[in-house]
Write a protein that holds these residues in place. Structure first.
Motif, PDB file in Angstrom:
ATOM      1  N   ILE A   1       0.842  -1.203   0.000  1.00 23.88           N
ATOM      2  CA  ILE A   1       0.000   0.000   0.000  1.00 23.88           C
ATOM      3  C   ILE A   1       0.874   1.249   0.000  1.00 23.88           C
ATOM      4  O   ILE A   1       0.632   2.201  -0.747  1.00 23.88           O
ATOM      5  CB  ILE A   1      -0.948  -0.001   1.224  1.00 23.88           C
ATOM      6  CG1 ILE A   1      -2.039  -1.066   1.046  1.00 23.88           C
ATOM      7  CG2 ILE A   1      -1.592   1.382   1.409  1.00 23.88           C
ATOM      8  CD1 ILE A   1      -2.921  -1.253   2.265  1.00 23.88           C
TER       9      ILE A   1
ATOM     10  N   TYR B   1      -5.972   1.677   6.376  1.00 23.90           N
ATOM     11  CA  TYR B   1      -5.734   0.232   6.397  1.00 23.90           C
ATOM     12  C   TYR B   1      -6.116  -0.340   7.758  1.00 23.90           C
ATOM     13  O   TYR B   1      -5.611   0.099   8.790  1.00 23.90           O
ATOM     14  CB  TYR B   1      -4.255  -0.025   6.098  1.00 23.90           C
ATOM     15  CG  TYR B   1      -3.823  -1.471   6.094  1.00 23.90           C
ATOM     16  CD1 TYR B   1      -4.622  -2.471   5.540  1.00 23.90           C
ATOM     17  CD2 TYR B   1      -2.583  -1.837   6.633  1.00 23.90           C
ATOM     18  CE1 TYR B   1      -4.200  -3.796   5.527  1.00 23.90           C
ATOM     19  CE2 TYR B   1      -2.150  -3.150   6.615  1.00 23.90           C
ATOM     20  CZ  TYR B   1      -2.964  -4.131   6.065  1.00 23.90           C
ATOM     21  OH  TYR B   1      -2.544  -5.434   6.053  1.00 23.90           O
TER      22      TYR B   1
ATOM     23  N   ALA C   1      -0.665  -0.455  10.349  1.00 27.36           N
ATOM     24  CA  ALA C   1      -2.099  -0.355  10.069  1.00 27.36           C
ATOM     25  C   ALA C   1      -2.682   0.834  10.831  1.00 27.36           C
ATOM     26  O   ALA C   1      -2.149   1.250  11.862  1.00 27.36           O
ATOM     27  CB  ALA C   1      -2.814  -1.641  10.480  1.00 27.36           C
TER      28      ALA C   1
END
Length: 218
Positions: free
Chosen positions: A164, A173, A190
């Motif tokens: 990503i 995320y 994340a």
């Protein structure tokens, strides 16, 4: 049948997973002049209740899955008839990471997100990191969610975070799965971790700055 009785029956067929009852009830709903938007709101509220029942151990996984199937049938029947378009909350790409074939929990999250008003792109299970990224870019996703149910596949969540970043996607995320912790989520970069299905929905909405709606009373 009165509108109040129809709302009660909507809740009942969701709790019982009665797919066969959807079509005749939709006909009764139309005859009674029920606003499709209100019917969707009632169903969404009932799906939240079912999700909470599952998390409390009062319902089993099959109960949630059949309710999700009924919800999809109801939504499919009602969406074209809506007098006003339901508020669009965002696009979410979700899947179980490569090497992991467990996806029931992830499917519950997807069903609840759809019930809330998100457009969900469910990639299924055993999904390579690059497939997540490609689909997220293609649909202009707001959120990417990755589930891992084994400690051996958790590393794929880190790989996805790297992909990503490498692709410079402007997405949030979120990760989840039984072995996944807040510490792990932070370690892989994340934005959030969903502790369970309901928490995942709450975290997704929080990441997008969406406040939870008041429950529809019916």
């Amino acid at each position: 049948m009165s509108k109040k009785e129809i709302f009660k029956k909507l809740r009942k067929i969701l709790r019982e997973g009665d797919v066969e009852a959807v079509k005749p009830l939709m006909e009764e709903l139309e005859e009674a002049g029920v606003d499709p938007m209100k019917a969707i709101d009632v169903c969404t509220d009932e799906m939240r209740r079912i999700g909470k029942g599952f998390e409390r151990g009062e319902l089993y996984l099959p109960d949630v899955m059949v309710a999700a199937e009924v919800m999809r049938e109801i939504a499919s029947a009602l969406m074209p008839k809506l007098k006003r378009e339901r508020k669009f909350l965002g696009r979410i790409v979700i899947g179980t990471v490569q090497g992991d074939i467990h996806d029931l929990g992830k499917n519950i999250v997807a069903a609840l997100l759809e019930a809330e008003g998100f457009q969900v792109f469910n990639l299924g299970k055993d999904v390579p990191a690059k497939v997540f990224v490609e689909r997220a870019r293609k649909v202009n996703a707001d959120i990417v969610g990755a589930s891992a149910l084994m400690t051996t596949t958790m590393l794929e969540q880190r790989k996805l975070a790297e992909e990503i970043r490498k692709a410079k996607l402007k997405v949030k995320y979120i990760v989840g799965g039984a072995p996944v912790t807040d510490e792990w989520a932070e370690k892989v970069g994340a934005d959030a971790r969903g502790e369970d299905a309901l928490d995942a929905v709450t975290k997704v909405k929080r990441l997008l700055g969406i406040s939870s709606p008041e429950k529809f009373k019916a």
